[in-house]
Motif scaffolding. Structure first.
Motif, mmCIF file in Angstrom:
data_model
loop_
_atom_site.group_PDB
_atom_site.id
_atom_site.type_symbol
_atom_site.label_atom_id
_atom_site.label_comp_id
_atom_site.label_asym_id
_atom_site.label_seq_id
_atom_site.Cartn_x
_atom_site.Cartn_y
_atom_site.Cartn_z
ATOM 1 N N HIS A 131 0.830 -1.217 0.000
ATOM 2 C CA HIS A 131 0.000 0.000 0.000
ATOM 3 C C HIS A 131 0.861 1.262 0.000
ATOM 4 N N ARG A 132 2.123 1.112 0.440
ATOM 5 C CA ARG A 132 2.972 2.324 0.528
ATOM 6 C C ARG A 132 3.772 2.523 -0.771
ATOM 7 N N CYS A 133 4.461 1.440 -1.232
ATOM 8 C CA CYS A 133 5.361 1.662 -2.387
ATOM 9 C C CYS A 133 4.850 1.020 -3.667
ATOM 10 N N GLY A 134 3.769 0.255 -3.564
ATOM 11 C CA GLY A 134 3.174 -0.306 -4.778
ATOM 12 C C GLY A 134 3.858 -1.548 -5.304
ATOM 13 N N LYS A 135 4.881 -2.001 -4.607
ATOM 14 C CA LYS A 135 5.581 -3.205 -5.091
ATOM 15 C C LYS A 135 4.683 -4.445 -5.021
ATOM 16 N N LYS A 136 4.758 -5.273 -6.074
ATOM 17 C CA LYS A 136 3.944 -6.488 -6.100
ATOM 18 C C LYS A 136 4.460 -7.471 -5.051
ATOM 19 N N ALA A 137 3.532 -8.283 -4.514
ATOM 20 C CA ALA A 137 3.920 -9.321 -3.546
ATOM 21 C C ALA A 137 3.105 -10.576 -3.826
ATOM 22 N N LEU A 155 0.901 -4.833 3.118
ATOM 23 C CA LEU A 155 0.455 -5.484 1.881
ATOM 24 C C LEU A 155 -1.078 -5.497 1.828
ATOM 25 N N ARG A 156 -1.639 -5.438 0.574
ATOM 26 C CA ARG A 156 -3.095 -5.426 0.390
ATOM 27 C C ARG A 156 -3.450 -6.041 -0.938
ATOM 28 N N PRO A 157 -4.658 -6.645 -1.065
ATOM 29 C CA PRO A 157 -5.105 -7.117 -2.369
ATOM 30 C C PRO A 157 -5.489 -5.915 -3.243
ATOM 31 N N ASN A 158 -5.399 -6.107 -4.555
ATOM 32 C CA ASN A 158 -5.676 -4.990 -5.471
ATOM 33 C C ASN A 158 -7.162 -4.832 -5.753
ATOM 34 N N VAL A 159 -7.951 -4.871 -4.686
ATOM 35 C CA VAL A 159 -9.378 -4.573 -4.837
ATOM 36 C C VAL A 159 -9.554 -3.073 -4.592
ATOM 37 N N VAL A 160 -10.550 -2.466 -5.260
ATOM 38 C CA VAL A 160 -10.805 -1.039 -5.073
ATOM 39 C C VAL A 160 -11.535 -0.871 -3.741
ATOM 40 N N LEU A 161 -10.944 -0.199 -2.820
ATOM 41 C CA LEU A 161 -11.588 0.045 -1.519
ATOM 42 C C LEU A 161 -12.506 1.254 -1.652
ATOM 43 N N PHE A 162 -13.508 1.337 -0.795
ATOM 44 C CA PHE A 162 -14.408 2.506 -0.849
ATOM 45 C C PHE A 162 -13.569 3.782 -0.726
ATOM 46 N N GLY A 163 -13.836 4.715 -1.632
ATOM 47 C CA GLY A 163 -13.086 5.974 -1.608
ATOM 48 C C GLY A 163 -11.902 5.971 -2.552
ATOM 49 N N GLU A 164 -11.520 4.811 -3.038
ATOM 50 C CA GLU A 164 -10.397 4.755 -3.993
ATOM 51 C C GLU A 164 -10.905 4.899 -5.427
ATOM 52 N N MET A 165 -9.992 5.352 -6.295
ATOM 53 C CA MET A 165 -10.346 5.483 -7.715
ATOM 54 C C MET A 165 -10.459 4.101 -8.350
ATOM 55 N N LEU A 166 -11.388 3.973 -9.312
ATOM 56 C CA LEU A 166 -11.450 2.736 -10.090
ATOM 57 C C LEU A 166 -10.279 2.705 -11.078
ATOM 58 N N PRO A 167 -9.826 1.522 -11.458
ATOM 59 C CA PRO A 167 -8.764 1.443 -12.483
ATOM 60 C C PRO A 167 -9.233 2.134 -13.767
#
Ligand code: APR
Length: 241
Positions: A131-137, A155-167
């Motif tokens: 979530h901080r540097c965007g590196k894949k894991a 670390l976080r899954p690449n799901v769009v969380l509420f408030g985040e921009m859609l891809p």
């Protein structure tokens, strides 16, 4: 002929006539694969407040619950197979009957069933980044509670969380396809969440809704109430004739 049967026949007629068809799906497309949706009485948000797990605040302020929620969803998906309705959509793509699937689902079941032209508007639970540097894991790094091995971030899954921009690419591709579609199927979604819920209204084509329950306050060209998987199999049988 009962209206329900007439409506299914009409939907298939429109599908076979349409030169460009887009399918827009939500969590109701996966409940027949035993994945809970969000807002039905057995849905995720009936058991847990989404603000406590599906927001960036939850990620930063309450990582333990965030991690437990998404780890549970990742583990539950391991055994899950796409139901026959998913395979019908994949076959329709191969037959040239549908051009694109725009899905709000993060479970990856459309691709698992063989659909190629899929845009994941709310991201994917199957890829992990810092979530901080965007590196894949690796998913196992996330489920094992590890921190980013580069910056120590969460670390976080690449799901769009509420408030985040859609891809943006997924959004633009789906919007472009829907705008020029002659037919849009809206399958298994409450249409509760902005901005994805605006997409079905962006077409000049016909809109056919397949959903367990009708949507109050909306009018579509056709609404077929029932289970997505069952109805898609029924429609496919008619389309084969
Ligand atoms: N067949 C057809 N419809 C179904 C089925 C089924 N088997 N099962 C459930 N449904 C319907 C429900 O009646 C409901 O109208 O699907 C809809 C699911 O709505 P939600 O649970 O709100 O899911 P969705 O619309 O995809 O939510 C949108 O909200 O929490 C966020 O990011 C999450 O992508 C999700 C977004």
């Amino acid at each position: 002929m009962p209206k329900h049967v007439q409506d299914i026949q009409k939907a298939v007629d429109w599908l076979l006539q349409s030169q460009k068809t887009v399918v827009f799906t939500g969590a109701g497309m996966s409940t027949e694969s035993n994945i809970p949706d969000f807002r039905s009485k057995s849905g995720w948000w009936k058991q847990i407040d989404p603000r406590t797990v599906a927001t960036t605040e939850a990620l930063t302020e309450n990582y333990q619950l965030f991690h437990a929620f998404y780890t549970a969803r990742i583990q539950a998906l391991k055994e899950v197979l796409p139901h026959e309705g998913y395979h019908v959509l994949a076959r329709w793509e191969k037959r040239g009957l549908i051009d694109l699937i725009g899905t709000q689902n993060v479970d990856g079941l459309h691709r698992k069933a063989g659909s190629d032209a899929v845009e994941e508007l709310h991201g994917s639970i199957h890829t992990i980044t810092c979530h901080r540097c965007g590196k894949k894991a690796a998913t196992s790094d996330f489920t094992h509670g590890q921190a980013c091995d580069t910056c120590g971030g969460k670390l976080r899954p690449n799901v769009v969380l509420f408030g985040e921009m859609l891809p943006q690419e997924a959004w633009q591709r789906t919007l472009k396809a829907i705008k020029t579609a002659q037919l849009v199927f809206v399958i298994g979604t409450s249409l509760d969440v902005y901005p994805a819920n605006q997409l079905p209204m962006m077409t000049d084509g016909r809109v056919v809704v397949i959903n367990k329950e009708a949507h109050a306050g909306y009018t579509f060209d056709l609404t077929i109430e029932g289970k997505a998987g069952e109805l898609l199999v029924h429609m496919d049988a008619i389309a084969q004739k």
